[in-house]
Design a protein around this motif. Sequence first.
Motif, mmCIF file in Angstrom:
data_model
loop_
_atom_site.group_PDB
_atom_site.id
_atom_site.type_symbol
_atom_site.label_atom_id
_atom_site.label_comp_id
_atom_site.label_asym_id
_atom_site.label_seq_id
_atom_site.Cartn_x
_atom_site.Cartn_y
_atom_site.Cartn_z
ATOM 1 N N GLU A 54 0.834 -1.211 0.000
ATOM 2 C CA GLU A 54 0.000 0.000 0.000
ATOM 3 C C GLU A 54 0.863 1.253 0.000
ATOM 4 O OE1 GLU A 54 -1.855 3.494 1.624
ATOM 5 O OE2 GLU A 54 -0.501 2.253 2.836
ATOM 6 N N ARG A 55 1.927 1.241 0.784
ATOM 7 C CA ARG A 55 2.813 2.408 0.832
ATOM 8 C C ARG A 55 3.574 2.575 -0.483
ATOM 9 N NH1 ARG A 55 2.359 1.348 6.330
ATOM 10 N NH2 ARG A 55 2.485 3.214 7.667
ATOM 11 N N ARG A 57 2.557 1.731 -3.441
ATOM 12 C CA ARG A 57 1.633 2.265 -4.438
ATOM 13 C C ARG A 57 1.375 3.757 -4.191
ATOM 14 N NH1 ARG A 57 -4.009 -0.271 -6.757
ATOM 15 N NH2 ARG A 57 -4.680 1.611 -7.873
ATOM 16 N N ARG A 58 1.189 4.111 -2.941
ATOM 17 C CA ARG A 58 0.914 5.521 -2.634
ATOM 18 C C ARG A 58 2.081 6.413 -3.038
ATOM 19 N NH1 ARG A 58 -1.491 7.770 3.119
ATOM 20 N NH2 ARG A 58 -1.152 9.999 2.732
ATOM 21 N N GLU A 61 2.223 6.679 -6.903
ATOM 22 C CA GLU A 61 1.198 7.584 -7.427
ATOM 23 C C GLU A 61 1.557 9.044 -7.148
ATOM 24 O OE1 GLU A 61 -2.684 4.600 -7.266
ATOM 25 O OE2 GLU A 61 -2.241 5.882 -5.538
ATOM 26 N N LEU A 62 2.210 9.307 -6.015
ATOM 27 C CA LEU A 62 2.694 10.666 -5.758
ATOM 28 C C LEU A 62 3.710 11.074 -6.809
ATOM 29 C CD1 LEU A 62 3.114 13.188 -3.884
ATOM 30 C CD2 LEU A 62 4.977 11.873 -2.826
ATOM 31 N N THR A 311 3.347 12.634 2.508
ATOM 32 C CA THR A 311 3.265 11.324 1.864
ATOM 33 C C THR A 311 4.572 10.559 2.014
ATOM 34 O OG1 THR A 311 1.649 12.166 0.272
ATOM 35 C CG2 THR A 311 2.806 10.137 -0.311
ATOM 36 N N TYR A 314 4.949 9.343 5.548
ATOM 37 C CA TYR A 314 4.072 8.196 5.811
ATOM 38 C C TYR A 314 4.631 6.922 5.184
ATOM 39 C CZ TYR A 314 0.230 4.937 5.129
ATOM 40 O OH TYR A 314 -0.532 3.801 5.092
ATOM 41 N N CYS A 315 5.075 7.016 3.952
ATOM 42 C CA CYS A 315 5.521 5.816 3.238
ATOM 43 C C CYS A 315 6.846 5.284 3.768
ATOM 44 C CB CYS A 315 5.628 6.110 1.745
ATOM 45 S SG CYS A 315 4.028 6.450 0.959
#
Length: 567
Positions: A54-55, A57-58, A61-62, A311, A314-315
Amino acid sequence: MPAHRYTDVYTRVDVPLADHDRRWPTRRITAAPLWVPVDLRDGNQALAEPMDPERKRRLFELMVRMGYTEIEVGYPSASQTDYDFVRLLAETDIAPDDVTIVVFTPARRDLIERTVESIRDVRNPVVIHMYAATAPIWRDTVLGKDRDELREMILAGGRDVWELAGHLPNVRFEFSPEVFTLTEPDYVIEICDAITELWQATPARPVILNLPATVEVATPNVYADQIEYMDRTLARRDGVILSVHPHNDRGTGIACAELAVLAGAQRVEGCIFGTGERTGNVDIATLALNLYTQGVDPMIDFSDIDEIRRTVEYCTRMEIHPRHPYVGDLVHTAFSGTHQDAIKKGMAEHRARARVEGRSEREIAWRVPYLPIDPADIGRTYDAVIRVNSQSGKGGIAYLLEAEYGIELPRRLQMDLSRRVQQYTDTTGDEVTARDIWGIFSAAYLSDADDRAVRLTAMHLDEAAGRTELTLQVDGTESHSTHQDAGPIEALAAALHAHEMPVEILSLHQSSMRSRADADALTILEYRTADGSAWTAGRDRSSLTATLDAVIRAANADAGARTAVAP
């Protein structure tokens, strides 16, 4: 310290360039290189807790939203998570068609096979990035191979890559001689030329030669010489994209990357904020925004840098340092009094130039002391530019009151208020906010004592007759007075004088406060005292009432001072 243990035999490789024959020192960077973020591979390897799907992918996408067109997405032969992520890109549309996907592999057939399998049916352009360590200490200590043996190992890997993926029309190739900075220049040329010949490098299908400062071991000028030597010596140069991948062991990774671009590098690998092994990969945000401050479009969108930071934090589960260039919480913040004064004056001059030129502040050239970039360009407000602590001066205090409340303080009052704020910060040791400063201001200049000696209880202004009638309460006794051909302020001054409570006004400043939807008027008054001058203020919805209130406060303060020194 035992400095004799470290020799420049280890930290420097001589580059065969003739004296005074460097091109890079006289060049300027006029266009951004191709930025390739490696956060999902190199940066991820450096995390105490590698990114989950999930991280990953996030963060991917950023990067796409920011405008990166080439992204290294993982090491699919070494990690099931990375393999699955590459398969996700193959089987979904989260990667736009114009984004090139880079996958990383050692020069070993079974791992190359796994890597090629991971990119099966990927619609996007793909780069297979093969690497091998080439420096003497790695050859001798890690790989146990001499130059010829290592060369054959690398070319065998290159042949495997070509056999398994050379026929794929959307695939190109990249080679990194790991620890390039410590590898003999002639040996790097020998291997790189052999690889570009094997992979049939042409302008139509160029090969990326990535020259990493895997461990930063020398000053940036040495790296620049090494890159320029490669740029000038490589065969099939028009079929090569020359790339660099600096690390930051000596703290000069950014300088190495900038000088490398001057020396001929066309592509820079790094991490968005420099995450990476040891002291990190090179920091792309700093590099890109350095260009921006020189008037060069970085081709990456950092207009909402705080969202990018959130972001990434978080990742990666790693916080960005508050003094990190451009993105740190404090990089646009001045605590120093001299800095604050210069910024305040620079911001005022910037606004004035915009008015003169009839354009918005975002359209005119940015020239503000201590701020190499307009914080608004990267999504920051001006609220945090100036903050106040015990190191601050009158300029910062005045700036915060003006920015938050719309109050413009006279210079002499700035000095008086600064002294009071300094006493507060010295006592508490804390930073103060605009609200704190307003509280100190109010206590000093707007406070009302319960036992005020004089009060204005009534006023009637007859403009037609040119007459002002006042009712004062002095020490509990009311008195009425009429003043012909005098405005309210003159009439009040005369009435106070008659009661032996004279107020000599030296200066009067009015402004409108922005603390409410319906702004209050604020009058700031300087008056003469036995010791020189002092300040007081009045606040009301009516500017006249605010001014009268300030005069009454001055009278009471002066009366209190006389009482305090009476025998």
